[in-house]
Every structure is written in C-alpha cells, then in structure tokens.
Design an enzyme around this catalytic site. Sequence first.
Site, PDB file in Angstrom:
ATOM      1  N   HIS A   1       7.523  -3.306  -7.509  1.00  0.00           N
ATOM      2  CA  HIS A   1       6.278  -3.592  -6.807  1.00  0.00           C
ATOM      3  C   HIS A   1       5.674  -4.891  -7.338  1.00  0.00           C
ATOM      4  CE1 HIS A   1       6.757  -0.037  -4.725  1.00  0.00           C
ATOM      5  NE2 HIS A   1       5.816   0.732  -5.236  1.00  0.00           N
TER       6      HIS A   1
ATOM      7  N   LYS B   1      -5.667   4.359   0.007  1.00  0.00           N
ATOM      8  CA  LYS B   1      -5.939   3.348   1.028  1.00  0.00           C
ATOM      9  C   LYS B   1      -6.262   4.003   2.371  1.00  0.00           C
ATOM     10  CE  LYS B   1      -3.802  -0.562   3.396  1.00  0.00           C
ATOM     11  NZ  LYS B   1      -3.495   0.064   4.678  1.00  0.00           N
TER      12      LYS B   1
END
Length: 1004
Positions: free
Chosen positions: A217, A658
Amino acid sequence: MKFYLPAAVLLSSLALSTSKSSAPTSKASAAPKLPKAPTSSNADAAATANLSTAQVEKVLGDGGELVDFNGPTTWWGIPLDSLPGMEEDITMLNGLLEEIAQSEDTATHSKYRELYKLGEDRANGVEHCLPKMVKLSQSLTSSEMLNIARLFTHSLNLVNIAEMHHRFRILKDEEKAGKITEDCLEGTLAAIGDSASPDEIYERLLKQQVEIVFTAHPTEVNRRTMLMKHRKISESLGMLDEPSLNEFQKRETEASIRRTIASLWGSDEIRRAKPTPTQEAAGGIAIIESVLWDAFPAFCRKLDDVVENKLKKKLPPDVVPVKFASWIGGDRDGNPNVTPLVTREVVMTLRLRAAKLLYDDMQELYDEIAISKSFSPEMLALSDMIVGSKDHIEKYRRVLGHLILRMHATIKFCEDSLDLIKQGKPFDYAKIVSPSSQSDFYDDNNPQPIFHRSDLKDPLMTMYQSLSSTGYSEVADGKLKDLLRKFSAFGLTLTPLDIREESDKHTAALDAITKSLGIGSYESWDEKTRLNWLNNELSSKRPLFRIRDVANMGYPEGVVKTLQTFEMASTLGSGSTGAYVISQARTASDVLAVMLLQKQFGMTSENGRMMRVVPLFETLTDLENAPDVVDTLFSSDNYLGAVKGVQEIMVGYSDSAKDAGRLAACWAQYTAQEKVSAVAQKYGVQLTFFHGKGGTVGRGGNPSVYRAVLAHPPNTINGRFRVTEQGEMITQNFGDVAQAKRTLDIYTSAVLRESFVKHVEPTEDWRSEMADLSEVSCTAYRQLVRKEPRFVPYFRQATPELELGTLNIGSRPAKRNPKGGIESLRAIPWTFAWTQTRVHLSAWLGCGEALNPNDEEKQKKLRTMYNSWPWFRETIDLISMVLSKSDMSINANYDAQLVDKTEELMGLGKEIRSRLAITREGVLKVTGCEDVTAGFALLSESMKTRAAFVDPINCIQAEVMKRYRALERKGEKLSKAEKAEKEILVDGLRVCISGIAQGMRNSG
C-alpha cells in the site's frame, strides 16, 4: 541554531540545561530547549476558523495545542530526566545538516531560519505567528520554497531517527536495571500471574499463530535509498553509545554520520517514476534480508530465555510464534500492473532470495559444526545415505555439505527459471519439483534442487536432535537452532504470497463461461441460482472448458487475465502462495466462485494446490451481512469438506471507515466478528480473523498494538491473529533490528495475554447505545460526504488529493475506477489528503454529532462505557489522539490560499472546522479530561506534537499548490520559464507532502 524537541508543546515551562558534547555542531547551534506550553495565543485560530474566541479557548489552544497542562513525567515512555541524550543527538544531527545547507546557500538558509523561528515561537505560544509564516512563504521564489521544504523534511527525518534511537537506549538501560513493561513477554507473564499454570501458558504459546502480512500500500513516502541512509545514521548513534569506544573510533563514527547526512542532502529524495510491482516486492524482500533475517532469531533467543526462566520449559527449535506473508506482487485489486507474469516473477524471486540466505547461513554453520564423534543412530543412518562426500569422519559436515550443494542447485534452478520468466516462457513449477530418481537426493555428484520443506527441515532436525542427545546441546542451540528458526518462519519461499482480486472480476469470468456454455448469464442470476449451479459444478468431475483454450475462446481481455491468474497460481508449487483474498466480497457465491475457478485449474484440497479462500468484508453493509454469508457457506457440505473445518475471514478497516465513518465502522467490525465467531462455533469451524489495518487511525491503525489486541471482541482471536503491515508502518516497525525485535515481542505477548485476559462483555444497554451512536454518526458522515453537493469540489480544492499522484509512491492507481468520484477513491489517498491539511477529517467525521447527546443520562452512560469497557475506551482514545494532531488555523490557511472565494465553499470549510470543535468537545465530555491528549498511549505524544517543525511546511505547501494550480489552469500555454517553474513546484509539492507525513509520523 536552536532545535526544539518534537514533544515540546506538551511540556509546561520545562527547560533543559545545556549539555556538553564532543559531537560537532553548527556555530548557530545550541542545546535544544523545550518550548513553553501555549497560554493565550488563540488569535490565529479564532481569526481563520470563524469560531468565537471563547469557543476556541475552551476546546483548542493556538491551532489545537494544549491550553492548561501541567506537564507529564514521561515523554513517549521516556523519563524526562533522561532526555539530554536525545537532546544532544538532535542538536548534533540537525547541526550537521544546517552546516551543509548553509555552506551551499546562505540566503535560503537564512529564510529557513526565519520560518523556523516563527514555528518555534508559535509552539511557545506567541501570537500571530501563522500569518507571518504565510506572508513569508508567499515572498519566496519557487526554488527557495523547494530547498527550505527539503531542509525541514530532512530535519524531521533526523528527529525521528534520534527519537527512535533514544527510545531503545532507554529500553536497554531499563532491561539492565531489571525493569520490565507489560507489553513484552516477561511483563505479560507477570500480568497473567497465577490465573494460569505455567503448563497452560506454555501450551498456549506453542499453539498460537501470529502472521504479519506485508503489503505494498503506497504510504511510505521515503525512497528506499533514503531509508538505508537513515538506518546507517541510527546504527552510528548506537555505536556512539558504546562506552568502549576510544577517541579515534568516536571521531570516525561522527565522521561517518557527517558523510551520511551530506549524502542525504546531496541525494534526490524524490521518486522520479512510479515503482513497478517487482520493485515494490524488492523493497519488501530488502526488509527481510537486511533486518528480519537477523532480528527474528535474536528475538527467538530472547523468547527462549524468558520461557526457560519463567515457565521452566524449552521451546522446540521448529516452533516459532510469528510468521510472515506478503501481498506485494500478488495484490491485483484495482492494480492492472500486477499481471500473472509479474506474480510469477515475484514468487521465483522470493524463492531465489530465500535460497541465497539459507545457503549463506549453512556455509557459516558448516564452519562451526566440525564434530567427529558421538552421533545418534538416526544421524549415522542419514550420513551413510550420502554418496560422494569428502567428509567421512565429521558426519554433521557430511550431511550439511550435501545440503549446501543442493541449495546451490536450488539457486541455479531459480536463476534459470527467472530468465525463462523474463523471456515470457512460463512453466509449470509444480510439475517439476520432484527429481526423477529418489537416489539423486543423496548424491553429492548430482545434487538436486530443494523443492520441499521436509527435504531441508528433516535433516536439520536430525542433526539438532543428535547434538542435543550426545552432549553437544550448546552447539545445537547455536547457529543450527537459529537456522531452524529462520527456516520455520521463512521457509523456502521467504514469504508465501497472497493473491487478492475483486469479486466482480470473478463474476465477469463466470458470466463469460456460462454464456459460452449456452446456459445463460451468471451475472444476471439471483444468489440462489448461482449457489445451486456453483455447488453442482464443485461436485462434478467435469471441467468447464479445456484449460489450454483459455486465450482462444473469445473471452474479453479482462476475463482472460483473470483466468490466467488462476492458471498461473496452479503452477507455483507448494509454499509459494497463501490466501486468495476476495475484496468487496458480498455473498456466499463470491467465495464459491473462487473455489470453482481453482477447481477448474486443478487446485484442489486433495492435491494440496488449493489456496485458502478468504472473503474480505469491507463496507458497512458487507460487515452487517457477513454472519449470514458465512452461515450459508458453512451449510454447504462441499465447502466445509474442501476447507477441512478451517476458515479465514478478513475484516476491512479502511474502506468501512471511508464508507460509514470511524465510529459506525468500528461498531460494525466489532459485532461482525462476534457474530461470525458464533457461526463458526456452531459448525465446529476453526476461525482466524485477518485484520486489514492501515497505519492511520482513519484506516484502523493503532500505535498501541498491545492494547488494541486486548480490546478485540471476546472469543474472536483465540491465539490466532493475522494482520497487515503496510507502507510507512513497515519501516517504523521493522526498519532496524532493535525495532523489529520489539515489534515481534509486542505481537507475541499481546496475543498470548489475550488468551488469558478476562474480557469485559458489553451490556445490552451499552450495545443499544452503540447502535444509536453508530446510526447518528453514520448519518452525519454520509450526509456530508455523499449528499452535500459542495463537498467534492471543496475536497479537491482544499486538499492535495489531485496532486498526490505526483508522489510516485506506489504502483497502484489511486482509484479502482479512474473515471469515478469519491466513492471510487481508495481509502489511502482519502486519508492521506486530510492528513496533509491537518484536519484529519476521515478519522473523526460524524463522531461529534454522536458524542454530544442533549440527554444528560446518555452522557453519563457514555462516561460509564468509557471508564468500564476497554474496547470503547480504546476507540474514543484513538479519536482523541487524532484530534490532538489537528490544527484549525493551519487548515483554514489551505482554504484561504486554495479554495474558490465563494460563500458556499468557504462556508463549508468553516462548517468542517466547527464540526471538529464539536467533536473535540464531545470527546472531552466522554473522557472527562480537560484536553484531548489525555488517556491514550504514550507513543502518540511523539506523533501529535510536531507543529513547530511542520507548520512552516504546511504554509509552504499551500503556497506551492496555489502557484502550481495557477500554471495548471493555463494548460499548454506555458512559456519556457513557466514550464521550468512548474517542474520546480512539482518537486516542492512532493517534498512538502513527504515532510508533513514525517511530521505526523504517518501518511495514509
């Protein structure tokens, strides 16, 4: 020049006296001081955040620092009276950096000093410093902004090095003094005490399984070459601590530090191109080769010592409490750059690096193990099987020498295989892993590559047992035991590689297949129809199509790529792969689809090639539906038989936050784990949760791993814990040997302690309250992010979201769908953007509305929950930690410089900061604290108090973005000078983003 400790704004009127040091310093340098706590400097915040001065004074300080704080007795776990050592390190390192920068450009250095002084004054509580920093930034040329930002960023990196080194300096001293902390194994055993017998603890330790999964990531903003230099400086600081150093050695070490800092300043810290997946994999391999390969056996030796002294037992040499896996090169979710060929190359590279590391260790062991008498019968029998050896009397060398020859053959095989792969000539590794003749195993004249773990482990264990039983246990417990431990942790493949792909890709593949078979559209079938067909096909011995026809069946390109991924995975061989993770898993058919595609390519439980299938539940709805999905799976006899009663479930922290906001996501994760565990227990399935956490709180991160593990829902770990480590957290937790050993100790101790801790079960009243909090917070979060028409324009103007792509910090695109909006933006850039502007919205939005009930009884209940329920306390404390790092004044400056001066957009920025203030107030009501810094891990104190260093970079960044965007709007109509300036601005933006990330100690 004065350098101020990053913990400074925590401390009240505490100044350290000047310490003498033989280390070189700049002429302008002086021993660091600790800035006083701010007192009444709220003018900046009140002016820019459009809040009343009274409200700001009540909740904030100057931009969010402390208002009324008497000062702690420790800093990041370090006693304040021990700070001078770190003070001297920071003075020396930054003094050297300043000397180099000043000699290169005196004028720019002078402006850097001016900005630094303003940042220092602001940390000391002097009013109106921020507008002066903004004005000074506006007066700088683009080149000056770039160089000043570079100097600030390198300074912060050096501060980070000094902090980390000093922490381990203190820990080492405490160990010598016999002091222990709870989050190490010795402290954990003391905490467990008489609640379990030594035998119970020992057996639990033997059985527990911790697996750390490295991911690519894109949140590590430093280049690998920079990280290597940082490590070199840290090692040199360690050498300077050695009391045995003579004056010459000390001067040499100091000169080495000077050279390294000069090299840092002279290097290009900017990535000029995006890394490829294979380059990302090389970074992960480097961590293992340069740190973990040595740190892991050293940690195990410490573990052995504690277990033998406290539990009076000895750990077997092939039992390790922690193992490792990787996604780097296997995670194709939204990353078109990870192709079947890339994964194949990464897997073979991992095998090659493992073979070389093992080969070198066996060569060292060969030199140590020249013993010519006293062998066990099993050892004699093994050595007699080897043909052609020159070692006749020294039986251990006879066996080890043969293994060395075989490992050399393994290296040659891997190198040849990599050449074929790079030429585009893949082969079926799994079909060639066995030699043609069993006798070839033992012939020194014809050594065969080692393909199976048992080919190396069994003879090494025979050697170990022989040495241990014939009076040479000290030899057995030396390099041989270290080698066994390494092999148990890393095997022949260094790390097994997980594969991750979106569920929609599998659906599309099966849709193409069913259409070609003339039986309809799989994609249009309902869930019941899909499950019936999938179960029937899983029971059938008939393949869906001939594998060799994949590329010639007229399927869409994306479908062919998906099918070729399974074809590739089927050829990689034992130990190469780990889990097949299905992102955006929503239904039981999503899991069975992967099972069927594996079966199609010969990957079954019977032949041992089947990858375990792991659904990843990552949105609020998916988490809520997870128990029913898992129940449906386990009710299938076909499925339960294939997985043999063992299941792994991945919980997504980033995307759920999110999707629904931090508070609602946390509660959904908690209840989903509870309910899925109950389903597994009903069917007698051994369940492991795989926790997909990022480094930031907004992505599920927690700087206190030990407390976080203990706060997990009851009966959901049970000695099994799998977790991701990503981006900058890999560097922070495994960047050097000392830190890696500490991290491994924490994970091992936390999972062991969790097995014996008495969990607090939430009452029904608390559960009801959490359901209400989740609903309120989720509604508030989604109202702004999804329904507010001003939000997307504001987000893209007020943050560097659009510019993050210039960083080149990962091979993966920022969006799953390049044409999509906020909903398709990945959780990492989403969090990254808000972190840069110091508002950290992704970690707290919606919490303020939930934590400020009008009902006094509800408020009392929340305080009771906070004081009595560890999970709730940890959740609130982490939100509090993020709030302590926010800064309204800095955030408001981004609006002032970058956002269209319309009432709608400027008004939205003010509303967001008002919500931030409300959230702070709500947290303070729940915690009963006077400021948001109280009550959470000491580690966070370092992360939250770097405003004096970072504030100037934030001001420069806003100015850089303003100029860059002005040139962007001109499009192609740029003069030669403007094009050159734009290139400088892009570099300035990259450096600013990196510097702020270093100051916050995290990025995405």
